[in-house]
Design an enzyme around this catalytic site. Structure first.
Site, PDB file in Angstrom:
ATOM      1  N   LYS A 244      43.987  26.920  42.689  1.00 28.00           N
ATOM      2  CA  LYS A 244      43.510  28.299  42.883  1.00 28.00           C
ATOM      3  C   LYS A 244      41.989  28.410  42.823  1.00 28.00           C
ATOM      4  O   LYS A 244      41.424  29.456  43.134  1.00 28.00           O
ATOM      5  CB  LYS A 244      44.173  29.254  41.891  1.00 28.00           C
ATOM      6  CG  LYS A 244      43.753  29.133  40.460  1.00 28.00           C
ATOM      7  CD  LYS A 244      44.474  30.188  39.630  1.00 28.00           C
ATOM      8  CE  LYS A 244      43.996  30.165  38.195  1.00 28.00           C
ATOM      9  NZ  LYS A 244      44.736  31.100  37.359  1.00 28.00           N
TER      10      LYS A 244
ATOM     11  N   LYS B  74      37.763  47.041  27.713  1.00 31.47           N
ATOM     12  CA  LYS B  74      36.544  47.143  28.524  1.00 31.47           C
ATOM     13  C   LYS B  74      35.512  48.070  27.870  1.00 31.47           C
ATOM     14  O   LYS B  74      34.307  47.802  27.896  1.00 31.47           O
ATOM     15  CB  LYS B  74      36.898  47.660  29.925  1.00 31.47           C
ATOM     16  CG  LYS B  74      37.368  46.568  30.882  1.00 31.47           C
ATOM     17  CD  LYS B  74      36.273  45.563  31.159  1.00 31.47           C
ATOM     18  CE  LYS B  74      36.524  44.691  32.348  1.00 31.47           C
ATOM     19  NZ  LYS B  74      35.490  43.652  32.508  1.00 31.47           N
TER      20      LYS B  74
END
Length: 321
Positions: free
Chosen positions: A45, A167
Protein backbone atom coordinates in the site's frame (compact mmCIF):
# COMPACT_ATOMS: atom_id res chain seq x y z
CA UNK A 1 15.61 27.63 4.76
CA UNK A 2 18.37 25.29 3.56
CA UNK A 3 21.93 26.43 2.79
CA UNK A 4 22.48 27.88 -0.69
CA UNK A 5 22.75 25.13 -3.28
CA UNK A 6 21.60 22.47 -0.80
CA UNK A 7 18.26 20.75 -1.20
CA UNK A 8 15.88 21.29 1.70
CA UNK A 9 15.02 18.19 3.71
CA UNK A 10 11.54 17.78 5.20
CA UNK A 11 9.64 14.98 6.92
CA UNK A 12 6.04 13.90 6.22
CA UNK A 13 4.37 11.65 8.82
CA UNK A 14 2.00 8.98 7.52
CA UNK A 15 3.44 9.47 4.04
CA UNK A 16 1.38 6.70 2.41
CA UNK A 17 -1.98 8.26 3.33
CA UNK A 18 -4.41 10.08 1.05
CA UNK A 19 -3.45 13.72 1.71
CA UNK A 20 0.18 12.91 2.56
CA UNK A 21 0.77 11.11 -0.76
CA UNK A 22 -0.19 14.22 -2.72
CA UNK A 23 1.93 16.37 -0.42
CA UNK A 24 4.94 14.07 -0.97
CA UNK A 25 4.34 14.24 -4.74
CA UNK A 26 4.28 18.06 -4.69
CA UNK A 27 7.33 18.31 -2.41
CA UNK A 28 9.36 16.00 -4.66
CA UNK A 29 8.30 17.95 -7.75
CA UNK A 30 9.62 21.14 -6.09
CA UNK A 31 13.03 19.60 -5.38
CA UNK A 32 12.69 18.82 -1.67
CA UNK A 33 14.33 15.77 -0.14
CA UNK A 34 11.53 13.96 1.71
CA UNK A 35 11.67 11.66 4.73
CA UNK A 36 8.35 9.79 4.91
CA UNK A 37 7.21 7.83 7.96
CA UNK A 38 5.18 4.66 7.28
CA UNK A 39 4.37 1.58 9.35
CA UNK A 40 6.00 -0.70 6.79
CA UNK A 41 8.09 0.60 3.86
CA UNK A 42 7.72 -2.79 2.10
CA UNK A 43 3.92 -2.88 2.32
CA UNK A 44 2.26 -2.88 -1.10
CA UNK A 45 0.00 0.00 0.00
CA UNK A 46 3.07 2.29 0.07
CA UNK A 47 4.37 1.16 -3.34
CA UNK A 48 2.87 4.21 -5.09
CA UNK A 49 5.28 6.50 -3.22
CA UNK A 50 8.32 4.86 -4.78
CA UNK A 51 6.86 5.45 -8.27
CA UNK A 52 6.52 9.22 -7.83
CA UNK A 53 8.73 11.47 -9.95
CA UNK A 54 12.11 12.15 -8.23
CA UNK A 55 11.33 9.52 -5.56
CA UNK A 56 14.28 7.27 -6.41
CA UNK A 57 16.82 9.91 -5.38
CA UNK A 58 14.91 12.18 -3.02
CA UNK A 59 12.47 10.03 -1.00
CA UNK A 60 13.47 7.95 2.00
CA UNK A 61 10.86 5.93 3.90
CA UNK A 62 11.27 5.32 7.64
CA UNK A 63 9.55 2.44 9.45
CA UNK A 64 7.89 3.98 12.50
CA UNK A 65 4.53 5.06 13.90
CA UNK A 66 3.27 7.93 16.05
CA UNK A 67 3.81 6.11 19.35
CA UNK A 68 7.45 5.23 18.52
CA UNK A 69 9.31 8.33 19.71
CA UNK A 70 12.80 7.04 18.85
CA UNK A 71 11.62 6.06 15.36
CA UNK A 72 10.18 9.55 14.85
CA UNK A 73 13.45 11.13 16.02
CA UNK A 74 15.36 9.09 13.42
CA UNK A 75 12.98 10.17 10.65
CA UNK A 76 13.02 13.87 11.62
CA UNK A 77 16.80 14.15 12.23
CA UNK A 78 18.39 16.54 9.71
CA UNK A 79 15.07 18.04 8.55
CA UNK A 80 14.34 21.76 8.52
CA UNK A 81 10.58 21.23 8.32
CA UNK A 82 7.97 18.65 9.30
CA UNK A 83 4.45 18.05 8.01
CA UNK A 84 2.52 16.08 10.62
CA UNK A 85 -0.22 14.47 8.54
CA UNK A 86 -0.61 10.99 10.09
CA UNK A 87 -3.77 10.27 12.04
CA UNK A 88 -5.95 7.17 12.23
CA UNK A 89 -9.40 7.47 10.65
CA UNK A 90 -11.16 4.12 11.16
CA UNK A 91 -13.94 3.58 8.60
CA UNK A 92 -16.36 1.90 11.02
CA UNK A 93 -17.17 1.81 14.72
CA UNK A 94 -14.36 2.03 17.25
CA UNK A 95 -14.51 -0.49 20.13
CA UNK A 96 -11.68 1.16 22.08
CA UNK A 97 -11.58 4.89 21.17
CA UNK A 98 -8.98 5.81 23.80
CA UNK A 99 -6.43 3.42 22.30
CA UNK A 100 -7.51 3.56 18.65
CA UNK A 101 -8.12 7.29 18.25
CA UNK A 102 -7.32 9.55 21.19
CA UNK A 103 -3.86 8.23 22.07
CA UNK A 104 -2.45 8.18 18.50
CA UNK A 105 -3.86 11.68 17.87
CA UNK A 106 -2.73 13.31 21.13
CA UNK A 107 0.35 11.34 22.26
CA UNK A 108 1.35 10.98 18.61
CA UNK A 109 1.31 14.76 18.08
CA UNK A 110 3.26 15.27 21.31
CA UNK A 111 5.89 12.77 20.17
CA UNK A 112 6.24 14.47 16.79
CA UNK A 113 6.62 17.94 18.36
CA UNK A 114 9.16 16.70 20.92
CA UNK A 115 11.16 15.06 18.10
CA UNK A 116 10.98 18.35 16.17
CA UNK A 117 12.36 20.26 19.18
CA UNK A 118 15.18 17.75 19.53
CA UNK A 119 16.07 18.11 15.82
CA UNK A 120 15.81 21.94 15.99
CA UNK A 121 13.27 21.97 13.15
CA UNK A 122 12.46 25.45 11.79
CA UNK A 123 8.74 24.94 11.13
CA UNK A 124 6.02 22.33 11.71
CA UNK A 125 2.74 22.18 9.79
CA UNK A 126 0.17 20.09 11.70
CA UNK A 127 -2.85 18.76 9.81
CA UNK A 128 -5.87 19.11 12.06
CA UNK A 129 -9.48 18.84 10.84
CA UNK A 130 -12.79 20.63 10.52
CA UNK A 131 -13.67 18.14 13.26
CA UNK A 132 -11.68 20.39 15.62
CA UNK A 133 -13.70 23.41 14.49
CA UNK A 134 -17.33 22.63 13.81
CA UNK A 135 -18.63 20.20 16.47
CA UNK A 136 -20.11 22.87 18.67
CA UNK A 137 -23.87 22.89 19.39
CA UNK A 138 -24.09 26.48 20.62
CA UNK A 139 -22.49 28.27 17.65
CA UNK A 140 -24.93 30.97 16.38
CA UNK A 141 -26.84 29.57 13.39
CA UNK A 142 -26.01 32.24 10.80
CA UNK A 143 -22.51 33.03 12.00
CA UNK A 144 -19.66 32.01 9.71
CA UNK A 145 -17.21 29.55 11.24
CA UNK A 146 -13.58 30.61 11.00
CA UNK A 147 -10.33 30.04 12.89
CA UNK A 148 -11.86 31.38 16.12
CA UNK A 149 -14.32 28.49 16.30
CA UNK A 150 -13.41 25.34 18.29
CA UNK A 151 -15.26 22.07 18.74
CA UNK A 152 -16.78 21.55 22.19
CA UNK A 153 -14.78 18.75 23.85
CA UNK A 154 -17.52 17.89 26.36
CA UNK A 155 -20.07 17.67 23.56
CA UNK A 156 -17.70 15.41 21.58
CA UNK A 157 -17.44 13.11 24.61
CA UNK A 158 -21.21 13.08 25.22
CA UNK A 159 -21.92 12.24 21.56
CA UNK A 160 -18.98 9.78 21.45
CA UNK A 161 -17.40 11.68 18.57
CA UNK A 162 -13.92 10.37 19.38
CA UNK A 163 -12.19 11.35 16.16
CA UNK A 164 -13.18 15.01 16.58
CA UNK A 165 -12.29 14.92 20.28
CA UNK A 166 -8.80 13.59 19.50
CA UNK A 167 -8.26 16.16 16.75
CA UNK A 168 -9.42 19.04 18.98
CA UNK A 169 -7.18 18.09 21.93
CA UNK A 170 -4.18 17.46 19.63
CA UNK A 171 -4.53 20.78 17.80
CA UNK A 172 -5.04 22.82 20.97
CA UNK A 173 -1.97 21.16 22.51
CA UNK A 174 0.08 21.89 19.37
CA UNK A 175 -0.76 25.60 19.45
CA UNK A 176 -0.06 25.75 23.20
CA UNK A 177 3.27 23.98 22.57
CA UNK A 178 4.17 26.75 20.09
CA UNK A 179 3.51 29.42 22.73
CA UNK A 180 5.79 27.89 25.35
CA UNK A 181 8.63 26.80 23.02
CA UNK A 182 10.67 28.19 20.15
CA UNK A 183 8.97 25.84 17.71
CA UNK A 184 7.13 27.57 14.85
CA UNK A 185 3.88 25.56 14.57
CA UNK A 186 1.06 26.14 12.08
CA UNK A 187 -2.17 24.12 11.97
CA UNK A 188 -4.41 23.55 8.93
CA UNK A 189 -8.01 22.29 9.32
CA UNK A 190 -9.36 20.66 6.13
CA UNK A 191 -13.02 19.65 5.82
CA UNK A 192 -14.12 16.47 3.93
CA UNK A 193 -11.29 15.77 1.50
CA UNK A 194 -12.26 14.43 -1.93
CA UNK A 195 -10.42 14.12 -5.23
CA UNK A 196 -8.24 11.63 -7.11
CA UNK A 197 -6.32 9.00 -5.14
CA UNK A 198 -2.64 8.15 -5.51
CA UNK A 199 -2.78 5.28 -3.01
CA UNK A 200 -4.28 1.88 -3.87
CA UNK A 201 -6.49 1.49 -0.78
CA UNK A 202 -9.77 3.33 -0.22
CA UNK A 203 -9.70 5.96 2.54
CA UNK A 204 -12.57 7.15 4.74
CA UNK A 205 -13.34 10.55 3.15
CA UNK A 206 -13.23 9.16 -0.42
CA UNK A 207 -16.16 6.91 0.51
CA UNK A 208 -18.46 9.97 0.35
CA UNK A 209 -18.47 10.19 -3.46
CA UNK A 210 -18.11 6.45 -3.95
CA UNK A 211 -21.18 5.72 -1.80
CA UNK A 212 -23.24 8.24 -3.81
CA UNK A 213 -22.14 6.67 -7.12
CA UNK A 214 -22.61 3.03 -6.23
CA UNK A 215 -24.13 2.77 -2.77
CA UNK A 216 -27.61 1.98 -4.07
CA UNK A 217 -29.17 3.89 -1.16
CA UNK A 218 -32.94 4.24 -1.31
CA UNK A 219 -32.86 7.27 0.99
CA UNK A 220 -30.16 9.56 2.40
CA UNK A 221 -30.03 12.46 4.80
CA UNK A 222 -29.68 15.75 2.93
CA UNK A 223 -26.74 16.99 4.97
CA UNK A 224 -24.56 20.01 4.28
CA UNK A 225 -21.26 18.53 3.02
CA UNK A 226 -18.20 20.79 3.32
CA UNK A 227 -15.68 19.53 0.71
CA UNK A 228 -12.19 20.37 -0.55
CA UNK A 229 -9.95 18.83 -3.21
CA UNK A 230 -7.04 16.74 -1.87
CA UNK A 231 -4.61 18.59 -4.17
CA UNK A 232 -5.82 21.95 -2.83
CA UNK A 233 -5.20 20.68 0.72
CA UNK A 234 -1.65 19.64 -0.21
CA UNK A 235 -1.07 23.08 -1.74
CA UNK A 236 -2.43 24.74 1.42
CA UNK A 237 0.09 22.76 3.50
CA UNK A 238 2.92 23.88 1.22
CA UNK A 239 1.80 27.51 1.54
CA UNK A 240 1.68 27.04 5.31
CA UNK A 241 5.27 25.91 5.23
CA UNK A 242 6.80 28.22 2.63
CA UNK A 243 5.18 31.56 3.48
CA UNK A 244 7.09 33.35 6.26
CA UNK A 245 4.03 35.38 7.41
CA UNK A 246 1.99 32.27 8.27
CA UNK A 247 0.88 31.90 11.91
CA UNK A 248 -1.71 30.08 13.99
CA UNK A 249 -4.47 27.99 12.44
CA UNK A 250 -6.08 27.96 9.00
CA UNK A 251 -9.45 26.63 7.93
CA UNK A 252 -9.30 24.80 4.56
CA UNK A 253 -12.66 24.42 2.80
CA UNK A 254 -13.84 25.15 -0.75
CA UNK A 255 -17.56 24.35 -0.99
CA UNK A 256 -20.47 23.52 1.29
CA UNK A 257 -23.01 21.56 -0.75
CA UNK A 258 -26.12 19.60 0.25
CA UNK A 259 -26.02 15.88 -0.51
CA UNK A 260 -28.99 16.24 -2.92
CA UNK A 261 -27.21 19.01 -4.87
CA UNK A 262 -24.04 16.93 -5.02
CA UNK A 263 -26.03 13.99 -6.39
CA UNK A 264 -27.65 16.24 -9.03
CA UNK A 265 -24.19 17.41 -10.10
CA UNK A 266 -22.93 13.82 -10.29
CA UNK A 267 -26.04 12.76 -12.25
CA UNK A 268 -25.54 15.54 -14.79
CA UNK A 269 -21.96 14.35 -15.40
CA UNK A 270 -22.45 10.58 -14.97
CA UNK A 271 -26.13 9.66 -15.52
CA UNK A 272 -25.72 5.87 -15.43
CA UNK A 273 -24.91 5.21 -11.77
CA UNK A 274 -27.15 3.98 -8.97
CA UNK A 275 -27.88 7.19 -7.06
CA UNK A 276 -29.99 7.67 -3.90
CA UNK A 277 -33.69 8.03 -4.76
CA UNK A 278 -34.92 10.17 -1.84
CA UNK A 279 -33.51 12.65 0.63
CA UNK A 280 -34.68 13.30 4.15
CA UNK A 281 -34.40 16.79 5.54
CA UNK A 282 -31.34 17.46 7.69
CA UNK A 283 -31.20 20.24 10.23
CA UNK A 284 -28.48 22.82 10.25
CA UNK A 285 -26.52 24.64 7.62
CA UNK A 286 -22.82 25.32 7.70
CA UNK A 287 -21.04 28.52 6.74
CA UNK A 288 -17.25 28.29 6.62
CA UNK A 289 -14.61 30.88 5.79
CA UNK A 290 -11.17 30.07 4.38
CA UNK A 291 -10.42 33.77 3.87
CA UNK A 292 -7.31 33.64 6.07
CA UNK A 293 -5.86 30.91 3.84
CA UNK A 294 -6.94 32.69 0.64
CA UNK A 295 -5.11 35.81 1.84
CA UNK A 296 -1.89 33.75 1.54
CA UNK A 297 -2.69 33.19 -2.15
CA UNK A 298 -4.53 29.87 -1.79
CA UNK A 299 -6.90 29.04 -4.63
CA UNK A 300 -9.16 26.03 -5.08
CA UNK A 301 -10.32 24.03 -8.09
CA UNK A 302 -13.80 23.99 -9.61
CA UNK A 303 -15.96 21.27 -8.04
CA UNK A 304 -16.71 19.80 -11.49
CA UNK A 305 -12.95 19.32 -12.10
CA UNK A 306 -12.55 17.60 -8.74
CA UNK A 307 -15.48 15.27 -9.46
CA UNK A 308 -14.22 14.41 -12.97
CA UNK A 309 -10.70 13.63 -11.73
CA UNK A 310 -12.07 11.61 -8.80
CA UNK A 311 -14.34 9.43 -10.93
CA UNK A 312 -11.50 8.86 -13.42
CA UNK A 313 -9.25 7.81 -10.52
CA UNK A 314 -11.91 5.42 -9.12
CA UNK A 315 -12.31 3.79 -12.54
CA UNK A 316 -8.56 3.37 -12.98
CA UNK A 317 -8.23 1.89 -9.48
CA UNK A 318 -11.08 -0.58 -10.05
CA UNK A 319 -13.42 0.92 -7.43
CA UNK A 320 -16.01 1.71 -10.11
CA UNK A 321 -16.86 -1.07 -12.53
Amino acid sequence: MAEAGEKERVCVTGAGGYVASWLVKFLLSKGYIVHGTVRDPCDEKNAHLKKLENASGNLQLFKTDLLDYEGLCAAIAGCTGVFHVACPVPPGSVPNPEVQLIEPAVTGTRNVLNACMKAKVKKVVVVSSLGAVAVTPNWPKDQVMDEECWSDKDFCKTTENWYCLGKTIAEQEALEYAKRSELNIVTVCPCIVIGPMLQSTMNASSLLLLSLLKGGHESMEDKAQPVVDVRDVAEALLLGYEKPEVEGRYLCSSYVIRTSALVEKLKSMYPDYNYPKNFTEAKGDMKLSSEKLQNLGWKYRALEDTIADTVKSYKESGFLG
